[in-house]
Design a protein around this motif. Structure first.
Motif, PDB file in Angstrom:
ATOM      1  N   MET A   1     -21.321 -27.761-106.350  1.00 52.52           N
ATOM      2  CA  MET A   1     -22.652 -27.254-106.695  1.00 52.52           C
ATOM      3  C   MET A   1     -23.505 -26.992-105.453  1.00 52.52           C
ATOM      4  N   LYS A   2     -23.312 -27.819-104.434  1.00 48.43           N
ATOM      5  CA  LYS A   2     -24.137 -27.670-103.230  1.00 48.43           C
ATOM      6  C   LYS A   2     -23.510 -26.673-102.242  1.00 48.43           C
ATOM      7  N   TYR A   3     -22.245 -26.836-101.982  1.00 50.59           N
ATOM      8  CA  TYR A   3     -21.594 -26.026-100.941  1.00 50.59           C
ATOM      9  C   TYR A   3     -21.421 -24.575-101.394  1.00 50.59           C
ATOM     10  N   PHE A   4     -20.928 -24.379-102.595  1.00 48.44           N
ATOM     11  CA  PHE A   4     -20.641 -23.012-103.044  1.00 48.44           C
ATOM     12  C   PHE A   4     -21.817 -22.370-103.790  1.00 48.44           C
ATOM     13  N   GLN A   5     -22.475 -23.162-104.621  1.00 51.65           N
ATOM     14  CA  GLN A   5     -23.562 -22.565-105.417  1.00 51.65           C
ATOM     15  C   GLN A   5     -24.935 -22.760-104.791  1.00 51.65           C
ATOM     16  N   GLU A   6     -24.994 -23.536-103.740  1.00 49.87           N
ATOM     17  CA  GLU A   6     -26.228 -23.811-102.990  1.00 49.87           C
ATOM     18  C   GLU A   6     -27.381 -24.217-103.910  1.00 49.87           C
ATOM     19  N   MET A   7     -27.051 -25.113-104.814  1.00 45.34           N
ATOM     20  CA  MET A   7     -28.034 -25.590-105.789  1.00 45.34           C
ATOM     21  C   MET A   7     -28.953 -26.638-105.176  1.00 45.34           C
ATOM     22  N   LYS A   8     -30.187 -26.676-105.665  1.00 46.56           N
ATOM     23  CA  LYS A   8     -31.141 -27.679-105.155  1.00 46.56           C
ATOM     24  C   LYS A   8     -30.771 -29.055-105.713  1.00 46.56           C
TER      25      LYS A   8
ATOM     26  N   LYS B   1     -18.720 -24.680 -92.801  1.00 48.11           N
ATOM     27  CA  LYS B   1     -18.910 -23.260 -93.118  1.00 48.11           C
ATOM     28  C   LYS B   1     -18.431 -22.358 -91.981  1.00 48.11           C
ATOM     29  N   ALA B   2     -18.512 -22.902 -90.754  1.00 50.92           N
ATOM     30  CA  ALA B   2     -18.005 -22.143 -89.610  1.00 50.92           C
ATOM     31  C   ALA B   2     -16.476 -22.072 -89.658  1.00 50.92           C
ATOM     32  N   LEU B   3     -15.906 -23.136 -90.219  1.00 49.32           N
ATOM     33  CA  LEU B   3     -14.440 -23.229 -90.319  1.00 49.32           C
ATOM     34  C   LEU B   3     -13.924 -22.477 -91.556  1.00 49.32           C
ATOM     35  N   VAL B   4     -14.563 -22.738 -92.686  1.00 46.35           N
ATOM     36  CA  VAL B   4     -14.183 -22.113 -93.958  1.00 46.35           C
ATOM     37  C   VAL B   4     -15.447 -21.594 -94.629  1.00 46.35           C
ATOM     38  N   THR B   5     -15.542 -20.317 -94.811  1.00 43.12           N
ATOM     39  CA  THR B   5     -16.756 -19.767 -95.437  1.00 43.12           C
ATOM     40  C   THR B   5     -16.821 -20.200 -96.909  1.00 43.12           C
ATOM     41  N   ASN B   6     -18.019 -20.180 -97.424  1.00 44.23           N
ATOM     42  CA  ASN B   6     -18.162 -20.565 -98.835  1.00 44.23           C
ATOM     43  C   ASN B   6     -18.120 -19.348 -99.764  1.00 44.23           C
ATOM     44  N   SER B   7     -17.540 -18.276 -99.247  1.00 40.38           N
ATOM     45  CA  SER B   7     -17.410 -17.077-100.098  1.00 40.38           C
ATOM     46  C   SER B   7     -16.450 -17.369-101.263  1.00 40.38           C
ATOM     47  N   ASN B   8     -16.604 -16.594-102.310  1.00 39.90           N
ATOM     48  CA  ASN B   8     -15.815 -16.837-103.521  1.00 39.90           C
ATOM     49  C   ASN B   8     -14.507 -16.036-103.486  1.00 39.90           C
ATOM     50  N   ASP B   9     -13.405 -16.744-103.473  1.00 39.28           N
ATOM     51  CA  ASP B   9     -12.101 -16.063-103.449  1.00 39.28           C
ATOM     52  C   ASP B   9     -11.418 -16.070-104.814  1.00 39.28           C
ATOM     53  N   PHE B  10     -12.068 -16.688-105.769  1.00 38.42           N
ATOM     54  CA  PHE B  10     -11.503 -16.662-107.126  1.00 38.42           C
ATOM     55  C   PHE B  10     -11.856 -15.324-107.771  1.00 38.42           C
TER      56      PHE B  10
ATOM     57  N   THR C   1      -9.166 -34.193-103.450  1.00 41.40           N
ATOM     58  CA  THR C   1      -9.028 -35.621-103.135  1.00 41.40           C
ATOM     59  C   THR C   1     -10.308 -36.408-103.467  1.00 41.40           C
ATOM     60  N   LEU C   2     -11.385 -35.669-103.755  1.00 41.81           N
ATOM     61  CA  LEU C   2     -12.679 -36.337-104.001  1.00 41.81           C
ATOM     62  C   LEU C   2     -12.746 -36.921-105.415  1.00 41.81           C
ATOM     63  N   PRO C   3     -13.522 -37.998-105.569  1.00 41.39           N
ATOM     64  CA  PRO C   3     -13.791 -38.475-106.932  1.00 41.39           C
ATOM     65  C   PRO C   3     -14.553 -37.396-107.721  1.00 41.39           C
ATOM     66  N   GLU C   4     -14.458 -37.482-109.053  1.00 39.84           N
ATOM     67  CA  GLU C   4     -14.999 -36.436-109.934  1.00 39.84           C
ATOM     68  C   GLU C   4     -16.461 -36.069-109.618  1.00 39.84           C
ATOM     69  N   LYS C   5     -17.288 -37.082-109.454  1.00 35.97           N
ATOM     70  CA  LYS C   5     -18.710 -36.802-109.237  1.00 35.97           C
ATOM     71  C   LYS C   5     -18.954 -36.114-107.894  1.00 35.97           C
ATOM     72  N   GLN C   6     -18.267 -36.620-106.850  1.00 36.51           N
ATOM     73  CA  GLN C   6     -18.431 -36.002-105.526  1.00 36.51           C
ATOM     74  C   GLN C   6     -17.925 -34.558-105.536  1.00 36.51           C
ATOM     75  N   LYS C   7     -16.872 -34.332-106.315  1.00 39.21           N
ATOM     76  CA  LYS C   7     -16.317 -32.980-106.435  1.00 39.21           C
ATOM     77  C   LYS C   7     -17.361 -32.035-107.047  1.00 39.21           C
ATOM     78  N   LEU C   8     -17.992 -32.515-108.110  1.00 41.79           N
ATOM     79  CA  LEU C   8     -19.028 -31.702-108.769  1.00 41.79           C
ATOM     80  C   LEU C   8     -20.186 -31.418-107.818  1.00 41.79           C
ATOM     81  N   VAL C   9     -20.638 -32.481-107.155  1.00 46.24           N
ATOM     82  CA  VAL C   9     -21.787 -32.348-106.246  1.00 46.24           C
ATOM     83  C   VAL C   9     -21.443 -31.399-105.101  1.00 46.24           C
ATOM     84  N   PHE C  10     -20.237 -31.555-104.555  1.00 40.58           N
ATOM     85  CA  PHE C  10     -19.839 -30.693-103.441  1.00 40.58           C
ATOM     86  C   PHE C  10     -19.806 -29.231-103.885  1.00 40.58           C
TER      87      PHE C  10
END
Lengths: 178, 196
Positions: free
Chosen positions: A139-146, B52-61, A128-137
């Motif tokens: 990169m930060k949430y999953f890849q924990e990028m600086k 993260k407490a609700l949904v972990t950021n682990s990779n499921d792909f 549901t996020l706009p393209e840029k917010q999706k990228l930022v999210f």
């Protein structure tokens, strides 16, 4: 021991282009793949994009300026390729939360995804996020990028990226808790 | 933040505190918008922790087995072959200049020679009497008749057919000065004006 970017570039300059490229791919292919995959969800699409990314990198390596970081340069190519792919395939790609659920169910069937219901909901929220917010999210949430690395890749200021991430997590929290 | 600044301003006005309104009474510098960005970052971090407490950021792909090992072989890389020019650019420049000069020379020569031939042809002295005689003698009877009929139709002139044209007659025709009646010219001009 992992080769440094400098070593890769020196190998390339010495005329051992194939070896340099092989080192570059070994070092970065997985990180780049997951960066792309989180944006397009489907493995087949991510596979097409990563191939285009590395073909572009191969063609551009000769002109690569050493002031830039090899890592951010590759990410930038991958990001541009992903956005181009998304724009070109807008009709086919998952556009809304129902599409996302459908795509992820299909990926599950193909053994390309193992996420539970809540993970699918998170992906729906991201969609549901706009393209840029999706990228930022991603990169930060999953890849924990600086933030600074993100700014180098995506352009713009660190401050605007922090704001984008804040808006993204807020929207996702609202989506998941409603 | 704004409240803090107003307190500081109040204290400054009352001369209770001797430092600037942004609270920095030292030589250290802060990045622009530092406090605003810090607030955003902290707020985002708090929400992120909840998520993260609700949904972990682990990779499921997942990827197919051995995908990354084979990926490199799937990328078609073309060997870059350096392009070496056999002729230097300097030589090409000279060759182009020579080619242009030659082309201009040929065109000029052809133009000049064509003009000369035409001029020479137009000189009455160079008319070979035998050529004219041959032309008239070579005409078949039918051709001559047809041309004469066409001529008579256009001019309404009486036509007399003489097959054995002598050299003398031909020379007389060529040497005969053309006399134009000025009234004819006036008529032509009037006709032209009518058309216009």
């Amino acid at each position: 021991m992992e080769v440094t970017d400098q070593q890769i570039l020196e190998t390339y300059k010495k005329g051992k282009q194939d070896l340099a490229f092989s080192q570059l791919m070994t070092k970065y292919q997985e990180r780049i793949y997951w960066h792309i995959r989180r944006m397009v969800l489907k493995h087949d699409d991510a596979n097409d994009i990563i191939q285009n990314t590395f073909i572009k990198a191969w063609k551009g390596l000769e002109k690569f300026r050493e002031e830039a970081n090899l890592y951010t340069w590759l990410y930038r190519i991958a990001t541009n390729e992903t956005i181009t792919f998304i724009n070109q395939n807008k009709k086919r790609l998952a556009q809304n939360i129902d599409d996302v659920a459908e795509v992820l169910q299909q990926e599950k069937t193909d053994n390309h995804y193992t996420g539970e219901e809540i993970k699918i909901k998170l992906q729906q929220a991201i969609s549901t996020l706009p393209e840029k917010q999706k990228l930022v999210f991603n990169m930060k949430y999953f890849q924990e990028m600086k933030y600074q690395d993100m700014a180098d890749i995506l352009g713009g200021s660190v401050g605007s990226l922090k704001a984008s991430y804040f808006h993204a997590v807020k929207k996702i929290e609202e989506f998941l808790t409603k | 933040m704004q409240k803090k600044e107003s307190y500081l301003q109040m204290d400054k006005n009352n001369q209770h505190i001797n430092f600037s309104s942004n609270g920095s009474n030292n030589d250290f510098e802060l990045p622009k918008n530092y406090f605003d960005e810090m607030q955003l970052e902290i707020k985002a971090k708090i929400i992120e922790e909840k998520l993260k407490a609700l949904v972990t950021n682990s990779n499921d792909f997942k990827v197919p087995q051995g995908y990354f090992k084979q990926l490199q072989s799937h990328i078609p890389l073309k060997k870059k072959t350096p392009i070496v020019s056999l002729i230097s650019s300097r030589v090409i420049k000279y060759a182009a200049a020579v080619a242009i000069i030659l082309t201009l020379g040929i065109i000029g020569y052809q133009t000049y020679s064509t003009t000369s031939t035409a001029d020479e042809f137009l000189l009455a002295d160079n008319f070979a009497t035998t050529s004219v005689e041959d032309y008239f003698n070579d005409l078949t009877e039918d051709q001559t008749t047809i041309e004469l009929i066409e001529y008579s139709e256009e001019t309404n002139a009486p036509v007399t057919k003489e097959q054995n044209t002598t050299v003398k007659e031909v020379e007389d025709i060529i040497d005969d000065p053309i006399t134009i009646d000025p009234t004819d010219l006036l008529e032509i001009e009037e006709e032209d004006f009518d058309i216009l």
